[in-house]
Every structure is written in C-alpha cells, then in structure tokens.
Design an enzyme around this catalytic site. Structure first.
Site, PDB file in Angstrom:
ATOM      1  CG  HIS A 420      -0.258   0.013   2.535  1.00  0.00           C
ATOM      2  ND1 HIS A 420       0.263   1.155   3.107  1.00  0.00           N
ATOM      3  CD2 HIS A 420       0.014  -1.008   3.404  1.00  0.00           C
ATOM      4  CE1 HIS A 420       0.807   0.849   4.274  1.00  0.00           C
ATOM      5  NE2 HIS A 420       0.677  -0.470   4.484  1.00  0.00           N
ATOM      6  CB  CYS A 444       2.228  -3.391   5.151  1.00  0.00           C
ATOM      7  SG  CYS A 444       0.630  -4.077   5.642  1.00  0.00           S
TER       8      CYS A 444
END
Length: 469
Positions: A420, A444
């Site tokens: 992301h 992430c």
C-alpha cells in the site's frame, strides 16, 4: 286342378303349419327357459325353467368358500359365508332378463341375486385387499421378465439373453378377479408368462450404447497448465447385466494423486529464478505462504467419473480442474510461477513489478522488521484482492489503535500483510535499510505515494508475489 297339384298344396300347407308351430314352440320355450351359459349365484341354470332353477338352487350348497387360486395354486383362503336360498319370485325376475333359446354371445351371463349381496360386498372389500397383498408378496419371489441385457466383463461387452418371467401384473389380475366376484364360486386367476416392456428394452439398448461410448471416451483433463489424456477403457470396470457403466474410483484417484503430487503448487517450496538478478532462490512453505492450489482428489475423481458415464459428454471433451483446496490460481499456467509477478527483496528494500517478463517498476520501499511481531514474512504469496481507497486498522506496539487511510491496498496474507501507499513515511526511509529499525511497518510493504498507483495498474488479483531476503 290336377291330382298332383292338389297333393302339393296340402304338403305346403302342412309344412307351413309345422314351421309356424315350431316357431311358436321355440318362442314359447325361449320365454320360459334360461338362456345358455346363464348362472345364478355361481350355479348353472342354462335351459331350465323358473321352477327347475329354483329347485336346483335350493338343493345346491349354500356355503361360499371364498378361495382364490393363481395359476391353479391356492393364493388366498377367505372366510366361508352362507347364502340363503333364493325365492321363486327372484328366479322369475331373473328369467325375464336372461331367457332365450340361443346364446346371444359367447360370454356367460352371471346373475347375482339379493341374497348374495353380503358375499359380494366382502369380496369387493376385505377379500380383494387380501388378494392384492398376496399378489404383491408373490411378485417379490417371482421371476421378473427382462430384455436382452448387456454388461462389461474384462473390457468386452457381453450379452445376457432375454428371459420370460412369472411375475403378475397386479392390475390385470385384479381386473380378472372383479369379473368373477359375482359368480359366487372359487375365483381362479390365470397369468401367462410376462415379457419385457418396450421401455425396458429401450433402456437395455441405451445401457449397451453407454457402455460402448464410455469405453471409447477420452477426456482431456486440463490442470496445472497441462493437458492429461484420460481414457475410459482404463477406468470403466466390470458391470452387472443391465446396469450402467461403473468407474474404478480407486484407479482414477491414484492417477489424480500422481498429477497432484507433480503439479500442485500449494504448500510447496519452489526454486525460482529471480527476474531482477537472475539468482535462483528457494521459497518457503510456511502457513503464511499461501500461494497455489491442491487437488481435492476424491471430489475431482467423482466429477471425472460422472463425465465418463454421462452420455451427453462427448469424447475428447476438455475438462478443467473444478475441486481444489487453497486459492484457485496458477492452475492454468505452464509453470508454477509465471513471468508476470512481483519480486520484493527485503535485504535491499526494493520492489520489482514485472508484466510478461518486462520490468515495469523498480521501487524503493519500507518493510516490517526482519524478526519479531512486526516482521514481514518471506515466501510465495499472491494478491488476495485490490481495494481503492481503503482504511487500514490495527494495534500499534504500545497497544494503541490506528486507522490509516490509503489510496491503494493490495493484501497478501489473511492477517493483513500487503502492499500500500504510505503518506506518513518520510521519503528518505524508502529503500534505506538503516531506517528500518525506526520507521518499519507492522509487516506491510510501504510504497511511496508517487509509485503506488503504478503498482496498482500493473498488478492483478491472484498474481504471485515473492518476498525474500
């Protein structure tokens, strides 16, 4: 008039008198005598006058045994009943409808007088139910007629000759029973040997054709990017006469297990040649490494078996994998991992986006830690789905909650690791391992906001993602 003519006239007059007299006698006789083949309460009164019939009926037995026979053998013994003697008045009334010198047809004329109503009622209800059940019971052990049967034995189609049966068609037998109820004597049912019906014969021929088709049928099984030829003759096994083809599921499952062992990708480690460096690495097969598929062998075997014996499925039909565990990805690829992929090097904090082997992006990123609760897992993953925009929620290391808005979100694991954009990260941290201890994510792959749109546009759901050190 001559003497001879005079004699002829008297002869003709005499013949006329005889004919008229005979006719009157025959008419009178027919009016006063029962017609041939007439019975009253099961007793023959053919040719008798009312007085004679009354005397005969009064002298005969008044006990009705209510026995029912099937092809000469006792089938049911009902209760005996007594019938009171009929009166002369009843017989005379019957004579009015059943008199005559000659039989009007070949059929008998059965008369039941009012005295037999109880017997008839019993036969139409209680006894008939007993007979119906007895016929059904008889049929359970009787031989059923069947057409020529076809079956498979040792790879060849064999025949079993048609056979006549001695089972009873219950409806026909009961129709014969109904015709004899009012005769007030033992009921005798007769049946001839039964033969196969047209529908049974057609069904047997359909079985033969299905056996032929199944034996010669070939299925093109498409799985793992490969086509496997499966022949019906390898899996159709011996059958019973008249039965549809049977598939040896054990043999088919063994074949599918072999395919699964060689081609499935779920939970396996792979030697992968990286496109960004040409280096070969081995991916791990941890629980988090969720890429791939694995056959559900038993369900898949049943699906293929149904297609072998289904007459509507033609030979050389292509059949795709249907029953599987894991994610339904890559099963149609010629290799476990295609050249459209994402490669992420945690040692250098670089993310490489490839489409058909062509590099689309080389992006510096920030990851989670290399160990501990915030580490980024290594292995072979796939993009679960894509969402834009999205809000990422979770817990910080100090226990506080966070809700971070992002423009693009592509999760790789079920517990929330994904790719992301990260507008909160300083630009200096991307691709710089020295900042990982301070600016690391919760696991992430943080992408610069200026690059994440390109990642979004050049990646797709189910695409493999390789994360390595």
């Amino acid at each position: 008039m001559t003497k001879n003519n005079h004699w002829l006239r008297w002869v003709l007059i005499g013949l006329g008198i005889l004919i008229v007299g005979g006719g009157l006698f025959a008419w009178q006789y027919g009016q006063t005598h029962f017609a041939p083949k007439t019975t009253i309460d099961g007793k023959s009164v053919a040719g008798l006058t009312a007085n004679q019939a009354t005397q005969k009926l009064a002298a005969s037995s008044s006990t009705i045994t209510n026995r029912v026979y099937l092809n000469g053998k006792l089938l049911v013994t009902g209760k005996s009943q007594t019938v009171s003697s009929v009166t002369k008045t009843q017989v005379k009334d019957a004579l009015k409808k059943h008199h005559g010198l000659f039989a009007s047809s070949s059929k008998s004329s059965a008369v039941a007088l009012t005295n037999s109503d109880k017997v008839v009622t019993y036969r139409n209800n209680t006894l008939k139910k007993q007979v119906t059940q007895a016929l059904k019971t008889y049929n359970k052990t009787a031989t059923a007629a069947h057409p020529t049967y076809y079956y498979l034995k040792n790879g060849s189609i064999k025949t079993q000759a048609a056979a006549k049966g001695n089972q009873v068609t219950v409806t026909k037998a009961l129709a014969s029973y109904d015709n004899q109820v009012k005769q007030l004597k033992d009921i005798k049912l007769k049946t001839s040997s039964s033969t196969a019906t047209q529908s049974e014969t057609a069904a047997a021929k359909a079985v033969k054709q299905n056996l032929k088709d199944s034996l010669t049928k070939t299925l093109i099984y498409h799985v793992g990017g490969k086509n496997y030829t499966l022949k019906g003759s390898d899996y159709i096994v011996n059958t019973q006469p008249g039965k549809t083809p049977t598939v040896d599921l054990t043999a088919l499952e063994a074949k599918l297990t072999k395919i699964n062992d060689s081609d499935s990708t779920q939970g396996k480690s792979f030697s992968v040649k990286l496109l960004n460096s040409g280096k070969t690495i081995t991916t791990n097969n941890t629980t988090a490494s969720n890429y791939g598929w694995s056959l559900n062998v038993k369900s898949e075997a049943k699906m293929l078996a149904d297609k072998f014996i289904n007459a509507s499925v033609k030979s050389n039909t292509k059949v795709d994998m249907k029953n599987y565990s894991g994610q339904n990805i890559s099963y149609n690829r010629s290799s476990a991992i295609g050249s459209t992929r994402v490669e992420i090097n945690l040692s250098t904090l670089h993310e490489y986006i490839y489409v058909n082997g062509k590099l689309k992006e080389n992006i510096p990123v920030m990851s989670g830690t290399l160990s501990g609760s915030d580490k980024t897992p290594t292995g072979l993953f796939h993009i679960l789905y894509k969402q834009s925009p999205s809000t990422l929620t979770g817990k910080n290391d100090n226990g506080s909650a966070y809700a971070s808005k992002v423009s693009y979100w592509e999760p790789l694991t079920e517990d929330g690791v994904g790719m992301h954009d990260s507008s909160w990260q300083p630009s200096k941290v991307y691709g710089n391992t020295s900042y990982r201890s301070t600016y690391h994510s919760h696991g992430c792959l943080n992408n610069p906001p200026s690059k994440m749109k390109s990642v979004w546009e050049n990646t797709s759901t189910t695409e493999p993602v390789i994360i390595y050190k």
